[in-house]
Design a protein around this motif. Structure first.
Motif, PDB file in Angstrom:
ATOM      1  N   SER A  46      58.700  68.596  27.320  1.00  0.00           N
ATOM      2  CA  SER A  46      60.034  69.157  27.104  1.00  0.00           C
ATOM      3  C   SER A  46      61.064  68.070  26.849  1.00  0.00           C
ATOM      4  O   SER A  46      60.891  66.920  27.263  1.00  0.00           O
ATOM      5  CB  SER A  46      60.462  69.981  28.327  1.00  0.00           C
ATOM      6  OG  SER A  46      59.506  70.989  28.635  1.00  0.00           O
ATOM      7  N   VAL A  47      62.152  68.454  26.190  1.00  0.00           N
ATOM      8  CA  VAL A  47      63.272  67.543  25.971  1.00  0.00           C
ATOM      9  C   VAL A  47      63.857  67.142  27.325  1.00  0.00           C
ATOM     10  O   VAL A  47      64.050  67.985  28.213  1.00  0.00           O
ATOM     11  CB  VAL A  47      64.343  68.203  25.089  1.00  0.00           C
ATOM     12  CG1 VAL A  47      65.581  67.320  24.995  1.00  0.00           C
ATOM     13  CG2 VAL A  47      63.785  68.488  23.699  1.00  0.00           C
ATOM     14  N   GLN A 100      62.341  65.170  29.438  1.00  0.00           N
ATOM     15  CA  GLN A 100      61.266  64.890  30.399  1.00  0.00           C
ATOM     16  C   GLN A 100      61.035  63.396  30.563  1.00  0.00           C
ATOM     17  O   GLN A 100      61.055  62.634  29.605  1.00  0.00           O
ATOM     18  CB  GLN A 100      59.972  65.572  29.933  1.00  0.00           C
ATOM     19  CG  GLN A 100      58.822  65.485  30.914  1.00  0.00           C
ATOM     20  CD  GLN A 100      57.662  66.405  30.501  1.00  0.00           C
ATOM     21  OE1 GLN A 100      57.835  67.303  29.679  1.00  0.00           O
ATOM     22  NE2 GLN A 100      56.501  66.176  31.075  1.00  0.00           N
ATOM     23  N   GLU A 142      64.385  63.983  22.210  1.00  0.00           N
ATOM     24  CA  GLU A 142      64.516  65.080  21.248  1.00  0.00           C
ATOM     25  C   GLU A 142      63.133  65.483  20.753  1.00  0.00           C
ATOM     26  O   GLU A 142      62.238  64.641  20.646  1.00  0.00           O
ATOM     27  CB  GLU A 142      65.398  64.647  20.072  1.00  0.00           C
ATOM     28  CG  GLU A 142      65.750  65.743  19.087  1.00  0.00           C
ATOM     29  CD  GLU A 142      66.634  65.247  17.943  1.00  0.00           C
ATOM     30  OE1 GLU A 142      66.747  65.983  16.943  1.00  0.00           O
ATOM     31  OE2 GLU A 142      67.176  64.132  18.060  1.00  0.00           O
ATOM     32  N   ILE A 143      62.957  66.758  20.478  1.00  0.00           N
ATOM     33  CA  ILE A 143      61.760  67.260  19.786  1.00  0.00           C
ATOM     34  C   ILE A 143      62.268  67.939  18.520  1.00  0.00           C
ATOM     35  O   ILE A 143      62.598  69.126  18.525  1.00  0.00           O
ATOM     36  CB  ILE A 143      60.950  68.235  20.667  1.00  0.00           C
ATOM     37  CG1 ILE A 143      60.530  67.542  21.971  1.00  0.00           C
ATOM     38  CG2 ILE A 143      59.716  68.728  19.912  1.00  0.00           C
ATOM     39  CD1 ILE A 143      59.741  68.438  22.918  1.00  0.00           C
ATOM     40  N   SER A 199      60.952  68.943  15.695  1.00  0.00           N
ATOM     41  CA  SER A 199      60.241  70.014  15.001  1.00  0.00           C
ATOM     42  C   SER A 199      58.834  70.163  15.545  1.00  0.00           C
ATOM     43  O   SER A 199      58.271  69.253  16.147  1.00  0.00           O
ATOM     44  CB  SER A 199      60.193  69.738  13.490  1.00  0.00           C
ATOM     45  OG  SER A 199      59.495  68.531  13.231  1.00  0.00           O
ATOM     46  N   ARG A 200      58.281  71.337  15.322  1.00  0.00           N
ATOM     47  CA  ARG A 200      56.879  71.628  15.605  1.00  0.00           C
ATOM     48  C   ARG A 200      56.230  72.101  14.318  1.00  0.00           C
ATOM     49  O   ARG A 200      56.802  72.896  13.566  1.00  0.00           O
ATOM     50  CB  ARG A 200      56.735  72.702  16.685  1.00  0.00           C
ATOM     51  CG  ARG A 200      55.281  72.995  17.060  1.00  0.00           C
ATOM     52  CD  ARG A 200      55.164  74.108  18.092  1.00  0.00           C
ATOM     53  NE  ARG A 200      55.537  75.399  17.525  1.00  0.00           N
ATOM     54  CZ  ARG A 200      56.511  76.170  17.968  1.00  0.00           C
ATOM     55  NH1 ARG A 200      57.252  75.757  18.996  1.00  0.00           N
ATOM     56  NH2 ARG A 200      56.790  77.320  17.397  1.00  0.00           N
ATOM     57  N   GLU A 220      63.635  72.258  16.247  1.00  0.00           N
ATOM     58  CA  GLU A 220      64.122  72.244  17.621  1.00  0.00           C
ATOM     59  C   GLU A 220      63.397  73.248  18.522  1.00  0.00           C
ATOM     60  O   GLU A 220      64.010  74.161  19.096  1.00  0.00           O
ATOM     61  CB  GLU A 220      65.629  72.538  17.646  1.00  0.00           C
ATOM     62  CG  GLU A 220      66.471  71.605  16.803  1.00  0.00           C
ATOM     63  CD  GLU A 220      66.457  70.159  17.314  1.00  0.00           C
ATOM     64  OE1 GLU A 220      66.128  69.954  18.487  1.00  0.00           O
ATOM     65  OE2 GLU A 220      66.770  69.252  16.518  1.00  0.00           O
ATOM     66  N   PRO A 221      62.078  73.113  18.700  1.00  0.00           N
ATOM     67  CA  PRO A 221      61.361  74.071  19.541  1.00  0.00           C
ATOM     68  C   PRO A 221      61.662  73.919  21.027  1.00  0.00           C
ATOM     69  O   PRO A 221      61.368  74.818  21.815  1.00  0.00           O
ATOM     70  CB  PRO A 221      59.889  73.740  19.257  1.00  0.00           C
ATOM     71  CG  PRO A 221      59.896  72.297  18.888  1.00  0.00           C
ATOM     72  CD  PRO A 221      61.184  72.086  18.142  1.00  0.00           C
ATOM     73  N   GLY A 222      62.247  72.778  21.426  1.00  0.00           N
ATOM     74  CA  GLY A 222      62.583  72.582  22.827  1.00  0.00           C
ATOM     75  C   GLY A 222      61.445  72.007  23.651  1.00  0.00           C
ATOM     76  O   GLY A 222      61.668  71.235  24.573  1.00  0.00           O
ATOM     77  N   GLN A 223      60.214  72.397  23.321  1.00  0.00           N
ATOM     78  CA  GLN A 223      59.054  71.870  24.022  1.00  0.00           C
ATOM     79  C   GLN A 223      57.813  72.028  23.161  1.00  0.00           C
ATOM     80  O   GLN A 223      57.805  72.789  22.186  1.00  0.00           O
ATOM     81  CB  GLN A 223      58.847  72.569  25.368  1.00  0.00           C
ATOM     82  CG  GLN A 223      58.486  74.049  25.250  1.00  0.00           C
ATOM     83  CD  GLN A 223      58.228  74.678  26.619  1.00  0.00           C
ATOM     84  OE1 GLN A 223      58.589  74.132  27.656  1.00  0.00           O
ATOM     85  NE2 GLN A 223      57.593  75.839  26.625  1.00  0.00           N
TER      86      GLN A 223
END
Length: 453
Positions: free
Chosen positions: A343-344, A346, A363-364, A366-367, A378-381
């Protein structure tokens, strides 16, 4: 001939080595273990007692012929369920080449094992059931092979006997997969129609597919070009341990021991130590108790420098003229391999070669969506088996190469600091064609535990 000339000749010989590391991948029941078993059996790479054991187990199950998948499915759970769970490594050889094979699981639950098996492979075999064609797990394995920069991919369209050996079925699957893999940037794709159960086009040419003019599976493995580029890649030496015997015989000895990750080092060469940036020259190289003038990957050696520099485990010794940039901001593509999400915000540990530092996932961006290769922003995790982009801030500067330039020094692991669980395998730099994500980074204030850098 001088010692240095002889050693350089050895490098050229190693560059042309006949060793091929390859991995198999595919969905559950596509026949990976059967293909490997057939390959070992028909290439006479199975010991008599191994084959007899397989025949006994197969007969006890009421099977008329030996189940060759049992040659690789060694765990009891694998044999009971008829699936591969762990990576099974097999070593065999033919008159043309030596092989190290990693038979990886096909179930989506064990995609992380495929990352392990393919991380050092020069070729990946992706199996497809001719009845099912390209499925999501096929695309996932192709994406992982592309991310890991595996230079050669073989599409083995298996179970052709169950579709009447129809050329049109093979051609449609080969076209769909090739189009997808090329979008991922896979440099070379070879499609081969086979029947692992019947042995068609595995070791011997098939009498049922005279429309296929290409090599058998084994012929391709024996002839695919393998280039290790030992003498030309970026030279990198991660320090594993500092040797200071401080004995009467060696009162002033200070050596830096480890395995050369890439490239070649020579006595007299100017080098730089990262992340400090201090410079020196190689005074001597010790290899197996003897002094040598030149050493190369993957030899384990001890380097001695002309100057006394503060060097410790985790530092990187590189040629002064070919030093990577150091940074605390890492942007990379990761394959998430843990059950718990990433997760962002973490806190993690980042392990790069022999260096482990604290880091925070900032930051994440993209998935990856495997169906159409689109990016979910920006999936968040990231959860188990996800592939995505991450931005990580480290407590100390690191010297990472781009993974496209060096699979060894461009890779890293993200680790849970609480229990040591590996969370994700990372590859620095760009992976696929990415939109421009440049822009100023927002700095946040340190938290009370000092994990915001």
């Amino acid at each position: 001939m001088s010692s240095t000339t002889e050693q350089l000749t050895d490098i050229e010989g190693l560059s042309a080595t006949t060793l091929l590391r390859f991995a198999t991948a595919g969905s559950v029941d596509d026949g990976k273990s059967t293909l490997v078993g057939r390959l070992l059996h028909d290439s006479k790479s199975v010991l008599t007692d191994q084959l007899e054991a397989v025949e006994r187990v197969s007969a006890s199950r009421g099977q008329d012929a030996p189940d060759l998948a049992l040659l690789t499915d060694g765990l009891r759970a694998e044999r009971e369920q008829g699936i591969t769970i762990d990576v099974a490594y097999r070593y065999f050889a033919t008159a043309q080449r030596r092989f190290i094979l990693a038979d990886t699981p096909g179930h989506v639950q064990y995609t992380r094992n495929m990352v392990t098996g393919a991380s050092t492979a020069e070729l990946t075999v992706i199996l497809v059931d001719a009845r099912n064609g390209v499925v999501e797990q096929t695309r996932r394995h192709a994406a992982i092979a592309a991310l890991l920069r595996v230079p050669h991919v073989v599409l083995a369209v298996n179970k052709m006997d169950l579709v009447g050996y129809e050329e049109s079925v093979f051609a449609a699957i080969a076209e769909e997969f090739t189009t997808y893999a090329k979008e991922l940037g896979v440099p070379e794709i070879t499609a081969i129609p086979i029947s692992a159960l019947a042995g068609d086009n595995v070791v011997e040419p098939s009498a049922h597919m005279d429309w296929y003019p290409g090599p058998t599976f084994l012929e391709h493995l024996e002839t695919v070009p393998v280039s290790h580029d030992l003498a030309t890649c970026h030279a990198r030496f991660p320090v594993q341990v500092v040797i200071r015997p401080q004995t009467a015989e060696h009162p002033d000895y200070r050596g830096y021991a480890g395995q050369i990750a890439a490239g070649t080092f020579r006595v007299g060469e100017e080098v730089k130590v990262l992340p400090s940036g201090r410079s020196s020259k190689i005074a001597a190289i010790d290899l197996l108790g003897k002094s040598v003038d030149v050493a190369w990957t993957p030899q384990s050696v001890t380097l001695l420098l002309e100057d006394d520099i503060d060097i410790s485990r985790g530092d990187l010794i590189v040629p002064a003229h070919d030093a990577p940039a150091t940074s605390q901001d890492i942007e990379a593509t990761v394959c998430h391999v843990a059950d718990q999400p990433l997760s962002v915000g973490q806190r993690v540990l980042l392990k790069h070669t022999t260096r482990t530092v604290k880091a925070i996932v900032k930051e994440i961006p993209s998935r990856l969506t495997l169906d159409d290769l689109s990016q979910h922003p920006e999936p968040g995790q990231l959860v188990a088996n996800d592939i995505g982009r991450v931005k990580v801030r480290t407590a100390e500067p690191l010297a990472l190469d781009s993974y496209a330039d060096s699979r060894r020094t461009g890779s890293f692991l993200l680790i849970d600091p609480a229990d040591g669980t590996t969370l994700a395998a990372g590859m620095s730099g760009e992976a696929f064609a990415q939109p421009d994500e440049s822009g100023s980074e927002t700095k946040s204030a340190p938290d009370e535990e000092g994990w915001d850098f």
